[in-house]
Design a protein around this motif. Structure first.
Motif, PDB file in Angstrom:
ATOM      1  N   ARG A 239      -1.034   2.228  -6.934  1.00  0.00           N
ATOM      2  CA  ARG A 239      -2.371   1.645  -6.803  1.00  0.00           C
ATOM      3  C   ARG A 239      -2.203   0.143  -6.558  1.00  0.00           C
ATOM      4  O   ARG A 239      -1.237  -0.444  -7.018  1.00  0.00           O
ATOM      5  CB  ARG A 239      -3.186   1.813  -8.094  1.00  0.00           C
ATOM      6  CG  ARG A 239      -3.646   3.223  -8.360  1.00  0.00           C
ATOM      7  CD  ARG A 239      -4.095   3.404  -9.809  1.00  0.00           C
ATOM      8  NE  ARG A 239      -3.028   3.160 -10.778  1.00  0.00           N
ATOM      9  CZ  ARG A 239      -2.017   3.996 -11.020  1.00  0.00           C
ATOM     10  NH1 ARG A 239      -1.900   5.123 -10.355  1.00  0.00           N
ATOM     11  NH2 ARG A 239      -1.095   3.715 -11.928  1.00  0.00           N
ATOM     12  N   TRP A 240      -3.147  -0.457  -5.869  1.00  0.00           N
ATOM     13  CA  TRP A 240      -3.141  -1.901  -5.712  1.00  0.00           C
ATOM     14  C   TRP A 240      -4.561  -2.364  -5.442  1.00  0.00           C
ATOM     15  O   TRP A 240      -5.439  -1.582  -5.100  1.00  0.00           O
ATOM     16  CB  TRP A 240      -2.185  -2.366  -4.613  1.00  0.00           C
ATOM     17  CG  TRP A 240      -2.688  -2.117  -3.217  1.00  0.00           C
ATOM     18  CD1 TRP A 240      -2.537  -0.982  -2.479  1.00  0.00           C
ATOM     19  CD2 TRP A 240      -3.448  -3.021  -2.414  1.00  0.00           C
ATOM     20  NE1 TRP A 240      -3.159  -1.123  -1.263  1.00  0.00           N
ATOM     21  CE2 TRP A 240      -3.722  -2.367  -1.199  1.00  0.00           C
ATOM     22  CE3 TRP A 240      -3.925  -4.323  -2.602  1.00  0.00           C
ATOM     23  CZ2 TRP A 240      -4.442  -2.969  -0.181  1.00  0.00           C
ATOM     24  CZ3 TRP A 240      -4.646  -4.930  -1.581  1.00  0.00           C
ATOM     25  CH2 TRP A 240      -4.897  -4.243  -0.382  1.00  0.00           C
TER      26      TRP A 240
ATOM     27  N   CYS B 126      -0.645  -4.704  -8.347  1.00  0.00           N
ATOM     28  CA  CYS B 126      -0.241  -3.354  -7.977  1.00  0.00           C
ATOM     29  C   CYS B 126       0.345  -2.682  -9.206  1.00  0.00           C
ATOM     30  O   CYS B 126       0.780  -3.351 -10.148  1.00  0.00           O
ATOM     31  CB  CYS B 126       0.729  -3.344  -6.801  1.00  0.00           C
ATOM     32  SG  CYS B 126       2.271  -4.189  -7.076  1.00  0.00           S
TER      33      CYS B 126
ATOM     34  N   ASP C 223       0.821  -1.204   0.000  1.00  0.00           N
ATOM     35  CA  ASP C 223       0.000   0.000   0.000  1.00  0.00           C
ATOM     36  C   ASP C 223       0.862   1.264   0.000  1.00  0.00           C
ATOM     37  O   ASP C 223       0.544   2.243  -0.671  1.00  0.00           O
ATOM     38  CB  ASP C 223      -0.938  -0.014   1.213  1.00  0.00           C
ATOM     39  CG  ASP C 223      -1.913   1.147   1.201  1.00  0.00           C
ATOM     40  OD1 ASP C 223      -2.620   1.326   0.189  1.00  0.00           O
ATOM     41  OD2 ASP C 223      -1.959   1.883   2.204  1.00  0.00           O
TER      42      ASP C 223
END
Length: 153
Positions: A109-110, A123, A104
């Protein structure tokens, strides 16, 4: 491009080597901060799949063309466990359980999604013309986190 992963902890090192070799093809130098972070994320996601599911997995990388300066690098690990990843709260003495927080914090982004009878955890990292901070800038030693992973519950 993708790599089949056997349910063996030794596969994590093989996955890192495979990912490094693919970076050079698309013009991302191994000492570039993006590469350092990507290899750390490969370690995290592959370790999770190997350790927590005990089943084969598939590592997928989507890399930009060599001449593209700004693009998105996508990493996915698909496994055969339908259990969703769940963040864990761990105390300062715990030796694991921080992998999802690391993903994170380092990825742009994930997320995850169901895939067949299992799931895919992915991710993305944006390759920008501006230099991104390296893992060292976050005070992270990539080798320290090679054995850590988040728990899929």
């Amino acid at each position: 491009m993708q790599l089949e992963i056997r349910p063996d902890p030794a596969e994590v090192g093989r996955a890192r080597r495979w990912a490094r070799s693919r970076l050079a093809v698309c013009g991302i130098e191994v000492d570039e901060p993006l590469a350092e972070i990507l290899i750390l994320l490969v370690s995290e996601l592959v370790t999770n799949a190997v350790v927590h599911t005990g089943r084969p997995a598939v590592l997928r990388l989507s890399l930009p063309d060599a001449e593209v300066e700004s693009a998105t690098v996508r990493l996915e690990v698909a496994d055969r466990s339908g259990r969703a990843p769940v963040p864990r709260c761990v105390d300062g003495e715990a030796t694991g359980g921080r992998g999802l927080a690391l993903v994170d914090g380092l990825a742009d982004r994930w997320g995850w999604s169901p895939e067949g009878a299992g799931k895919s955890i992915w991710c993305e990292l944006d390759r920008c013309e501006q230099p991104r901070q390296s893992a060292e800038a976050y005070d992270i030693d990539a080798s320290t986190y090679e054995g850590f992973a988040f728990e899929a519950v």
